[in-house]
Motif scaffolding. Structure first.
Motif, PDB file in Angstrom:
ATOM      1  N   LEU A  87      -2.689   9.069  -2.269  1.00  0.00           N
ATOM      2  CA  LEU A  87      -3.008   8.957  -0.846  1.00  0.00           C
ATOM      3  C   LEU A  87      -2.149   7.947  -0.104  1.00  0.00           C
ATOM      4  O   LEU A  87      -1.946   8.071   1.092  1.00  0.00           O
ATOM      5  CB  LEU A  87      -4.485   8.581  -0.683  1.00  0.00           C
ATOM      6  N   ASP A  88      -1.644   6.926  -0.810  1.00  0.00           N
ATOM      7  CA  ASP A  88      -0.872   5.879  -0.139  1.00  0.00           C
ATOM      8  C   ASP A  88       0.622   5.939  -0.440  1.00  0.00           C
ATOM      9  O   ASP A  88       1.378   5.076  -0.013  1.00  0.00           O
ATOM     10  CB  ASP A  88      -1.434   4.499  -0.462  1.00  0.00           C
ATOM     11  N   GLU A  94      -5.106   8.241  -6.492  1.00  0.00           N
ATOM     12  CA  GLU A  94      -6.411   7.669  -6.177  1.00  0.00           C
ATOM     13  C   GLU A  94      -7.447   8.774  -6.391  1.00  0.00           C
ATOM     14  O   GLU A  94      -7.108   9.949  -6.413  1.00  0.00           O
ATOM     15  CB  GLU A  94      -6.467   7.188  -4.721  1.00  0.00           C
ATOM     16  N   THR A 116      -9.374   3.214  -6.728  1.00  0.00           N
ATOM     17  CA  THR A 116      -8.030   2.997  -7.245  1.00  0.00           C
ATOM     18  C   THR A 116      -8.150   2.091  -8.458  1.00  0.00           C
ATOM     19  O   THR A 116      -9.249   1.613  -8.775  1.00  0.00           O
ATOM     20  CB  THR A 116      -7.096   2.392  -6.167  1.00  0.00           C
ATOM     21  N   ALA A 128     -12.345   1.697  -0.420  1.00  0.00           N
ATOM     22  CA  ALA A 128     -12.637   2.116   0.956  1.00  0.00           C
ATOM     23  C   ALA A 128     -13.886   2.989   0.984  1.00  0.00           C
ATOM     24  O   ALA A 128     -14.140   3.749   0.048  1.00  0.00           O
ATOM     25  CB  ALA A 128     -11.463   2.889   1.548  1.00  0.00           C
ATOM     26  N   TRP A 174      -8.872  12.173   6.994  1.00  0.00           N
ATOM     27  CA  TRP A 174      -8.419  10.797   6.853  1.00  0.00           C
ATOM     28  C   TRP A 174      -7.035  10.790   6.230  1.00  0.00           C
ATOM     29  O   TRP A 174      -6.728  11.618   5.382  1.00  0.00           O
ATOM     30  CB  TRP A 174      -9.346   9.992   5.944  1.00  0.00           C
ATOM     31  N   GLN A 175      -6.229   9.820   6.645  1.00  0.00           N
ATOM     32  CA  GLN A 175      -4.888   9.657   6.087  1.00  0.00           C
ATOM     33  C   GLN A 175      -4.552   8.165   6.068  1.00  0.00           C
ATOM     34  O   GLN A 175      -4.953   7.416   6.957  1.00  0.00           O
ATOM     35  CB  GLN A 175      -3.863  10.420   6.922  1.00  0.00           C
ATOM     36  N   TRP A 176      -3.828   7.750   5.044  1.00  0.00           N
ATOM     37  CA  TRP A 176      -3.420   6.356   4.895  1.00  0.00           C
ATOM     38  C   TRP A 176      -2.306   6.055   5.888  1.00  0.00           C
ATOM     39  O   TRP A 176      -1.260   6.685   5.862  1.00  0.00           O
ATOM     40  CB  TRP A 176      -2.943   6.130   3.464  1.00  0.00           C
ATOM     41  N   LYS A 177      -2.536   5.083   6.781  1.00  0.00           N
ATOM     42  CA  LYS A 177      -1.524   4.670   7.761  1.00  0.00           C
ATOM     43  C   LYS A 177      -1.624   3.170   7.969  1.00  0.00           C
ATOM     44  O   LYS A 177      -2.714   2.651   8.213  1.00  0.00           O
ATOM     45  CB  LYS A 177      -1.732   5.380   9.108  1.00  0.00           C
ATOM     46  N   ALA A 180      -4.405   1.217   5.967  1.00  0.00           N
ATOM     47  CA  ALA A 180      -5.825   1.574   6.077  1.00  0.00           C
ATOM     48  C   ALA A 180      -5.972   3.091   6.166  1.00  0.00           C
ATOM     49  O   ALA A 180      -5.039   3.797   6.537  1.00  0.00           O
ATOM     50  CB  ALA A 180      -6.436   0.925   7.310  1.00  0.00           C
ATOM     51  N   PHE A 181      -7.166   3.579   5.826  1.00  0.00           N
ATOM     52  CA  PHE A 181      -7.453   4.997   6.005  1.00  0.00           C
ATOM     53  C   PHE A 181      -7.892   5.207   7.448  1.00  0.00           C
ATOM     54  O   PHE A 181      -8.845   4.586   7.924  1.00  0.00           O
ATOM     55  CB  PHE A 181      -8.549   5.467   5.044  1.00  0.00           C
TER      56      PHE A 181
END
Length: 192
Positions: A87-88, A94, A116, A128, A174-177, A180-181
């Motif tokens: 995801l990151d 994850e 994680t 998270a 949701w997306q990792w940016k 943070a999600f």
């Protein structure tokens, strides 16, 4: 007796030695092509003169033995669904888990958690909370794909709606940016 205008050619009559020579040539081409494969692909672009190798395959974090931030009283927390993916973008997977209390009656609300594990350890940890059970959502159509987490959330228009019968439905992503999600602006909640 009639003769052909084309003389007999030695290579037009196959003999066992011809098959052996052909098989040897094909084996040589296969061996050579396997030795000359391109390098491993990586997700991150390399700079000029920089060589990067693909990271070793890493097992995703397990949900076994994890204490989720969920108050279940005398009953246990149950992992209803889970999916894995990077995801990151760090090359390590994850695990995303949909968890609720193991209630014998009704529809307990779900929590959605990202797990994680640090490099060199096998102990997974919750990093998270995407959906808090206090918000009274039930999660359906849950997936992890291409670095995004998607789900359909079934909820309630008011506290007076009984837990058995959610009356709202909304999509979530949701997306990792930037560390943070981030949840995309949800589609308008629809009555169901």
């Amino acid at each position: 007796m009639q003769h052909s205008a084309v003389p007999d050619l030695a290579h037009t009559h196959t003999r066992p030695i011809h098959w052996v020579a052909t098989a040897t040539a094909v084996a040589g081409v296969i061996a050579l092509s396997s030795a000359l494969q391109p390098g491993s692909a990586t997700a991150a672009p390399s700079g000029p003169g920089e060589t990067r190798s693909a990271p070793a395959a890493v097992a995703p974090p397990s949900t076994t033995g994890v204490t989720f931030p969920l108050e279940c009283g005398p009953v246990e927390a149950v992992v209803a669904k889970k999916a894995t993916g990077d995801l990151d973008g760090d090359g390590r997977p994850e695990t995303v888990a949909v968890v609720h209390c193991d209630a014998s009656m009704g529809t307990p609300p779900d929590g959605v958690y990202v797990l994680t594990q640090a490099r060199g350890t096998t102990a997974p940890r919750v990093v998270a909370t995407l959906v808090d059970p206090k918000d009274r959502y039930t999660v359906t159509d849950f997936a992890v794909h291409a670095g995004r987490i998607t789900a359909t959330l079934l909820g309630y228009s008011s506290p007076d709606v009984p837990n058995c019968c959610p009356d709202l439905k909304e999509g979530a992503k949701w997306q990792w940016k930037n560390g943070a999600f981030v949840r995309s602006a949800p589609a308008q909640a629809r009555s169901i």
